[in-house]
Structures are given as C-alpha cells and as structure tokens.
Enzyme design. Structure first.
Site, mmCIF file in Angstrom:
data_model
loop_
_atom_site.group_PDB
_atom_site.id
_atom_site.type_symbol
_atom_site.label_atom_id
_atom_site.label_comp_id
_atom_site.label_asym_id
_atom_site.label_seq_id
_atom_site.Cartn_x
_atom_site.Cartn_y
_atom_site.Cartn_z
ATOM 1 N N HIS A 66 0.830 -1.208 0.000
ATOM 2 C CA HIS A 66 0.000 0.000 0.000
ATOM 3 C C HIS A 66 0.861 1.252 0.000
ATOM 4 C CE1 HIS A 66 -3.907 1.873 1.812
ATOM 5 N NE2 HIS A 66 -3.210 2.789 1.152
ATOM 6 N N HIS A 68 1.423 5.231 -2.232
ATOM 7 C CA HIS A 68 0.903 6.184 -3.220
ATOM 8 C C HIS A 68 2.090 6.799 -3.945
ATOM 9 C CE1 HIS A 68 -3.227 5.970 -1.606
ATOM 10 N NE2 HIS A 68 -2.607 5.769 -0.443
ATOM 11 N N LEU A 69 2.234 6.441 -5.218
ATOM 12 C CA LEU A 69 3.360 6.986 -5.995
ATOM 13 C C LEU A 69 2.965 8.250 -6.745
ATOM 14 C CD1 LEU A 69 5.071 3.725 -7.353
ATOM 15 C CD2 LEU A 69 5.702 5.132 -5.379
ATOM 16 N N ASN A 100 -5.233 5.954 -6.824
ATOM 17 C CA ASN A 100 -5.858 7.287 -6.759
ATOM 18 C C ASN A 100 -4.950 8.334 -7.398
ATOM 19 O OD1 ASN A 100 -4.091 7.049 -4.561
ATOM 20 N ND2 ASN A 100 -5.325 8.331 -3.209
ATOM 21 N N HIS A 238 -5.237 -0.525 6.084
ATOM 22 C CA HIS A 238 -4.914 0.302 7.262
ATOM 23 C C HIS A 238 -5.919 0.238 8.422
ATOM 24 C CE1 HIS A 238 -7.551 2.971 4.955
ATOM 25 N NE2 HIS A 238 -6.587 3.402 4.157
ATOM 26 N N ASP A 324 1.059 2.659 3.687
ATOM 27 C CA ASP A 324 0.163 3.758 3.272
ATOM 28 C C ASP A 324 0.983 5.030 3.070
ATOM 29 O OD1 ASP A 324 -2.041 5.170 2.474
ATOM 30 O OD2 ASP A 324 -2.931 5.335 4.463
ATOM 31 N N HIS A 328 2.868 14.273 0.286
ATOM 32 C CA HIS A 328 2.163 15.476 -0.154
ATOM 33 C C HIS A 328 3.162 16.609 -0.350
ATOM 34 C CE1 HIS A 328 -1.945 14.091 0.036
ATOM 35 N NE2 HIS A 328 -1.722 13.532 1.216
ATOM 36 N N PHE A 342 -4.876 14.667 4.004
ATOM 37 C CA PHE A 342 -4.631 13.495 4.854
ATOM 38 C C PHE A 342 -3.407 12.748 4.298
ATOM 39 C CE2 PHE A 342 -9.192 14.090 5.666
ATOM 40 C CZ PHE A 342 -9.319 13.769 7.015
ATOM 41 N N GLY A 343 -2.496 12.317 5.166
ATOM 42 C CA GLY A 343 -1.430 11.433 4.694
ATOM 43 C C GLY A 343 -0.084 11.689 5.338
HETATM 44 O O1 DOR Z 1 -4.134 9.579 4.825
HETATM 45 C C1 DOR Z 1 -4.379 9.043 3.755
HETATM 46 N N1 DOR Z 1 -3.865 9.525 2.609
HETATM 47 N N2 DOR Z 1 -5.171 7.972 3.745
HETATM 48 C C2 DOR Z 1 -5.607 7.434 2.583
HETATM 49 O O2 DOR Z 1 -6.303 6.451 2.630
HETATM 50 C C3 DOR Z 1 -5.256 8.071 1.294
HETATM 51 C C4 DOR Z 1 -3.981 8.793 1.391
HETATM 52 C C5 DOR Z 1 -3.660 9.683 0.208
HETATM 53 O O3 DOR Z 1 -3.833 9.258 -0.938
HETATM 54 O O4 DOR Z 1 -3.153 10.795 0.428
#
Ligand code: DOR
Length: 454
Positions: A66, A68-69, A100, A238, A324, A328, A342-343
């Site tokens: 899990h 996010h690239l 996403n 998660h 996860d 950002h 979020f992240g």
């Molecule tokens: O905090 C998060 N950020 N939770 C997620 O499920 C998605 C992720 C994101 O893509 O930034």
C-alpha cells in the site's frame, strides 16, 4: 556496485518463509540467491564483491502492499522515480501502487503506462493496484478481468471506500474468479463527516471535528458480511481500532477469506501527537499542537488501540504491515489542520519506527520481518511468488539493516518528495544499510559507504 556476484558475510539471516534465523552468508550470482547459510570458498566466483555484514540483519526485501506513488497526475507530490528511491532507502524491494492517480488506474492503458514508466524509472519492483470502480467514482465496476490481464495485482478505490454495498458485493464475487483481493479503505463517510482526527478527548481539547471509531468499524462489519455472502477475497486496508481487530478475529475464526494490514504510525503513535507529541508537551495545547503532518486517514488513535494493534500483529491476527506512504507537497500541509491533506510519508521511517516494538519486547524480530515479507506476499499471492524468500534460485531481493543503529529523522534527507512526517527530529533505532533488487544494490546508506563493501 553492479549486479556481479556478491557475498554478504556474517549477517543474522532471517527468512520467515523457511524459518531460518541464524548467522551465516548469502551468495548472489546472476541476480539470484546461489547459496545461503554455509557458503564454501569454492562456490565463490572470482572477483566477487564482499560485504562484511557482522552485526547486521539480512532478510528478503520488504514488500509494501500500500503506497501512493502519485504518478500519473500528481508528480508535484511524488513520482515513480522519487517514490521508489524512498522505497529502496526503506528496505522495500517490491511495492504496490494505489490507483488514486489522475487519471486513475482504471483501464489497461494506465496499467501499461505504470509498467513502462517503472521499467524506465523505478529503483524497485512496482506492482499496480487497479480501481474497483470506473474513475474511482463508486458507481460502475471497472473492467476487472482486463485489468488483471494487464498486470493489476489487486483492486481498490483507496482514498475512498467502495461505498455502494452492491458494487462491493459484485467486486468480491469477481475476486473469486480472478484470485485477486479487493482492498477496501473502510470509512463510513456519513459518520466521518468533516472529521479531521480521532473523536475523543484530544479532539475536544483542540476544538477539532472528530472521526468516531465506528466510521471504520461499521464499514468493516459490512465488508465482512459481504465476504461471507460471496466467499470473495477481502483485504482490509490500514485498520486502526481495537474494535476492528475484534471483527477481524471473529471473521477469521469463522474461516472467512479476510486479511488485514496495519500501518507503522498506527502501531507506534497516538492522537496525543496532534496535541503536541509524546516527549514534547503532552498535556495541553501548545506550540507543537495542530502539526498537520499528524493528519492521516484513518486518524491516529488512542494508546488502547495501539496496544491492541501490536498484540494482534504479534498473534498473527493482522497479516502484515503496509506503509500507506502518502506523500504530499508542502502547500497541502502548510495550512490549517482542517484544510490540510490526509497522509504521512512513511517509506523511509517504516523500519525504524516499527523496530520500536522489537526493542520494547512486544514483537519478535523474526515476526517483524514476517510482517514485512511473507505476510504481505501471502495476501496478494502468485505475483509475489519467490519474492519473500532467500531460497536458492529465487531473485536476490534483499534488505540489510542494522537493528540497533540510532538516527534522527530529518525529512530534508528523504528521497521521497513528501516531507510530511510527524517524526521529524525524533530518534529511531534501526536503519536500513543496503537494499538489493535482483542482486543489484539499489541503495546504500551514507554511513556504510565508508567501510563495509570491498
Ligand atoms: O491519509 C491518507 N492519505 N489515507 C488514505 O487512505 C489516502 C492517502 C492519500 O492518498 O493521500
């Protein structure tokens, strides 16, 4: 160092797939494991590179189900190149990219794009996860079979739940034929509302809208019911609450095909960190409050939840650790807590922070390695065959780490473009020294460059 023959000497070798936990050597020839444990001198080819790994742990490279690239579409947050360099620095040799993106990974052309870009740019192996629904809009099922044929290893609308129960039912039914899991981001949006952190005393003190644990748990309960109805392959992304573990335990006891992952931050830090962090000003709002790098979905929970998650991981009720990793750009975090994205950027701190459980005695080192290798490989299945073991003949994907090395997290040193970590300035114990993919060194720490390789 290229991909010529390599001898890793005198490491503590932990291979959860075979149960090996002993001091020995690993010989790599032609990008594959040629011998492990005992290596006789006549097996070692001329000109073999040697790494003195005394005091270090060698294990299969970590697998992340899990992350996010952000490519395509959000290259200002992360790219395949920067995200996989971060993975290599974190000891990960295989990572799964969440869909996403923009466009989302909902058709074979985007899967192909990811594969081609990864072949050209990636430091580690990248496996695409495709959308459950077209456009991630939650209305119509994606062409799951076509996506699986193109190379998707799982399906998820992560970042959002599969909200429509009938769509989720269909997806789970198809997962049976395809033999690939549906990974759900469990969040009842009507319950989470405008919440930005866990509902509770800390949220009240800070005047922030809370997200109740039930927002996660009610969706997990629904998904488990649908897994029972269809017999499909459900993987819970998660998970973060004691109540979720209760539901997962019950589902497993009933023999359902349900697996789950937990993130390093949910295992190690609490909602107190939104107030100001442990070891900072734990009691009251102060200068360290509202750190937007603590904002993540699911939110940081209570110590009771953390303890339950650690115990469930140690007992094998939770199948694996997944990062996860959610990088950002600065603008998305340099704003009010409400406005922030979020992240958390996790790939480079995952080992150091999860080693805390080992140093505290709540998780064995071999169990930690299991949850970063065999555990995630088992969730996805065939795509990871041979990637979570050091058996002779398997690809030489190896993580080498110092379990005791202390270091201070400095996000400016991250390979990831995402500097968004609540751990900035925190001392972690346990650091990756080198990472190998198909026998090629894809990462070597600065400190180890001064000596070990010869
Ligand atoms: O905090 C998060 N950020 N939770 C997620 O499920 C998605 C992720 C994101 O893509 O930034």
């Amino acid at each position: 160092m290229g991909s010529g023959p390599l001898l890793i000497k005198g490491a503590r070798i932990i291979d959860a797939s075979s149960g090996m936990d002993q001091v020995g050597h690993i010989l790599v020839v032609d990008g594959k494991i040629a011998a492990v444990g005992q290596v006789s001198q006549d097996q070692v080819p001329d000109g073999c590179q040697t790494i003195d790994a005394a005091g270090l742990v060698a294990c299969p490279g970590f697998i992340d189900l899990h992350c996010h690239l952000r490519e395509p579409g959000f290259e200002f947050k992360e790219t395949i190149a920067s995200g996989t360099r971060a993975a290599a620095k974190g000891g990960f040799t295989s990572i799964c990219a969440m869909p996403n993106t923009e466009p989302p990974i909902d058709n074979a052309a985007v899967v192909d794009f990811l594969r081609f870009r990864s072949q050209a740019e990636a430091s580690v192996k990248v496996f695409p996860i495709a959308c459950v629904s077209k456009g991630r809009l939650g209305r119509e099922l994606s062409e799951m079979e076509e996506l699986a044929s193109a190379g998707a290893v799982a399906f998820s609308d992560d970042g959002d739940p599969v909200y429509d129960a009938t769509l989720m039912r269909l997806a789970l039914a198809y997962s049976l034929d395809l033999g690939l899991p549906i990974i759900d981001h469990c969040q009842d949006l009507s319950l989470s509302g405008n919440g930005v952190m866990a509902e509770g005393a800390v949220a009240s003190r800070l005047g922030l809208d809370g997200i109740p644990a039930a927002a996660e748990e009610s969706m997990i309960a629904r998904d488990i019911a649908l897994a029972q109805l269809t017999g499909g392959r459900l993987h819970l992304a998660h998970i973060s609450t004691a109540g979720s573990i209760h539901l997962l335990r019950q589902a497993k006891d009933r023999g359902l095909r349900v697996t789950a992952e937990v993130c390093p931050h949910h295992l190690t830090i609490t909602d107190q960190w939104v107030l100001g962090g442990v070891g900072k000003d734990a009691g009251a709002a102060g200068p360290f409050s509202y750190d937007t790098s603590t904002k993540v979905y699911p939110p940081l929970r209570t110590q009771r939840d953390v303890d339950a998650l650690v115990q469930a991981l140690a007992e094998g009720v939770i199948d694996c650790i997944a990062t996860d990793h959610a990088p950002h750009d600065a603008t998305s975090k340099q704003c009010t807590y409400e406005e922030a994205a979020f992240g958390i950027s996790v790939l480079e701190t995952a080992l150091g922070s999860t080693m805390q459980m080992v140093h505290q005695g709540s998780l064995g080192l071999a169990d930690l390695v299991h949850s970063l290798t065999v555990g995630p490989a088992g969730v996805v299945g065939p795509a990871f065959d041979g990637l979570a073991s050091l058996n002779t003949g398997t690809p030489a994907d190896i993580a080498l780490f110092d379990p005791d090395l202390e270091w201070v997290v400095d996000p400016q040193e991250f390979q990831s473009q995402g500097k968004n970590t609540p751990l900035a300035g925190v001392t972690l114990r346990g650091q990756v020294v080198a990472t190998f993919v198909d026998g090629k060194m894809v990462y070597q720490s600065e400190t180890s460059k001064t000596g070990a390789a010869s």
